[in-house]
Design an enzyme around this catalytic site. Sequence first.
Site, PDB file in Angstrom:
ATOM      1  N   SER A  30       0.812  -1.207   0.000  1.00  0.00           N
ATOM      2  CA  SER A  30       0.000   0.000   0.000  1.00  0.00           C
ATOM      3  C   SER A  30       0.852   1.267   0.000  1.00  0.00           C
ATOM      4  O   SER A  30       1.677   1.446  -0.880  1.00  0.00           O
ATOM      5  CB  SER A  30      -0.982  -0.055   1.162  1.00  0.00           C
ATOM      6  OG  SER A  30      -2.121   0.667   0.816  1.00  0.00           O
ATOM      7  N   HIS A  47      -8.178  -5.311   0.171  1.00  0.00           N
ATOM      8  CA  HIS A  47      -6.860  -4.702   0.363  1.00  0.00           C
ATOM      9  C   HIS A  47      -6.141  -5.370   1.541  1.00  0.00           C
ATOM     10  O   HIS A  47      -6.665  -5.401   2.655  1.00  0.00           O
ATOM     11  CB  HIS A  47      -7.146  -3.226   0.674  1.00  0.00           C
ATOM     12  CG  HIS A  47      -5.960  -2.329   0.624  1.00  0.00           C
ATOM     13  ND1 HIS A  47      -5.205  -2.148  -0.510  1.00  0.00           N
ATOM     14  CD2 HIS A  47      -5.407  -1.529   1.569  1.00  0.00           C
ATOM     15  CE1 HIS A  47      -4.247  -1.274  -0.257  1.00  0.00           C
ATOM     16  NE2 HIS A  47      -4.345  -0.885   0.998  1.00  0.00           N
TER      17      HIS A  47
HETATM   18  C1  GTR Z   1      -5.344   4.698   1.680  1.00  0.00           C
HETATM   19  C2  GTR Z   1      -4.702   5.511   0.607  1.00  0.00           C
HETATM   20  C3  GTR Z   1      -4.057   4.622  -0.401  1.00  0.00           C
HETATM   21  C4  GTR Z   1      -3.273   3.503   0.231  1.00  0.00           C
HETATM   22  C5  GTR Z   1      -3.826   3.027   1.558  1.00  0.00           C
HETATM   23  C6  GTR Z   1      -2.871   2.309   2.465  1.00  0.00           C
HETATM   24  O1  GTR Z   1      -6.042   5.428   2.587  1.00  0.00           O
HETATM   25  O2  GTR Z   1      -5.693   6.283   0.020  1.00  0.00           O
HETATM   26  O3  GTR Z   1      -3.277   5.381  -1.302  1.00  0.00           O
HETATM   27  O4  GTR Z   1      -1.938   3.819   0.325  1.00  0.00           O
HETATM   28  O5  GTR Z   1      -4.303   4.047   2.327  1.00  0.00           O
HETATM   29  O6  GTR Z   1      -1.718   2.691   2.635  1.00  0.00           O
HETATM   30  O7  GTR Z   1      -3.353   1.351   3.071  1.00  0.00           O
END
Ligand code: GTR
Length: 398
Positions: free
Chosen positions: A233, A374
């Site tokens: 991420s 995610h």
């Molecule tokens: C989110 C962000 C993403 C991603 C994510 C993370 O809030 O919008 O770009 O990086 O966090 O790091 O889990």
Amino acid sequence: MRNLIFDCAVWVLLIIIPSRMSFSQQTKVPDGNPRGMYDESRVPRYNLPDPLILSNGEGVHDTIAWIEKRRPELLNLFETYVYGKPAVGRPEHFHWIVNPDSEVTDSSITKRVTLYFSENDLWPKLDVEIVLPRTGKPVPVFVVSTWYPDAPLLLSRGYGLVRYDAREIEPDDKDSAYTKGIRKFFDPPDRKQATADEWGTIAAWSWVASRVMDYLVTDKNIDSNKICILGFSRFGKAAMWAGALDTRFAIVFSCESGCGGATIVRRGFGETVRLINEQFPHWFNGNFKKFNDRVSDLPVDWHMLIALMAPRPVYLSTAEDDWWGDPRGTFLAAKAAESVFALFGEKGMNVSEMPPPESQVGSFIGYHMRKGRHGLTSYDMDLFMRFADSHFESNASK
Ligand code: GTR
């Protein structure tokens, strides 16, 4: 006549209802995704800048022109317009202390090393933990910041894990990242913030990955030709930028790094340049914000960042329900990077269409889309290690 009207009405319903149903199915956003544009039919037409055409319009036809001209030009563009220029390279007084209490068992070695960035042993400093399988020879490792996999999983496959938390040198907080971070430390004391082309937090996290590397190449238990960087991420974004800048990283693994990591921002799908800059203004430099509403004017897109790894292998993983991170945009970015790998005679992904979930593709550009949300899972790690095995084993036999 009545029958005719009735028949027409039935036909209209038969045509409209199924098409509406499939439309609504397509646009049903999986849970966990923030509000955003998730409609493939609304992705604008866009032209990607060609990684193999120099800013002066000349074509890049061989690896020498890539290495000597286009690669430095692209690094400079990403630095100027996106991540920002660091104030320092390896600091003059950079040093480390290996904690004497290494733990050695039958199967593993654990060491703790603290990196210091100035003459004294106070902050800024970074604690690094290194867990290695005990094999009697130098081992390949994954370098991971903050969100990392379990060490036993890697050790069981012959890999070591190097872990640290980059937030120790720069907090992930828009209000205090600069004032309490490493950038401020190296700036003149009267500075209140970085200027528009200077580094942001992601560049600071990438910079510290190179300082970790400075130590790792001296560690006799580690195979310095097999040091991989992995990030999930936001740390996947930092891993990509670190890997582009620092060619000592043998393979770059970017797990669901999305916008600003490994996806085509011109698509405007899921997280956009505007949304990321508004929510995380500290991540990128000031210039990047000038493109909030005109991404098509950016001189780069993220296929070019992937291309900067060539001819080293790079792996991009996505998750089917992580629409915010745009799995298709990542696949398309990888496809558009293939021309640079081809210059080196290397194959990219070996497929022309996006593969279904849970099928691994790629030679020098690895890609998979895991089912689910995610996250960095053991399923992802298994495929990452298979990819690393295939490259390291083929290197060993050369
Ligand atoms: C989110 C962000 C993403 C991603 C994510 C993370 O809030 O919008 O770009 O990086 O966090 O790091 O889990």
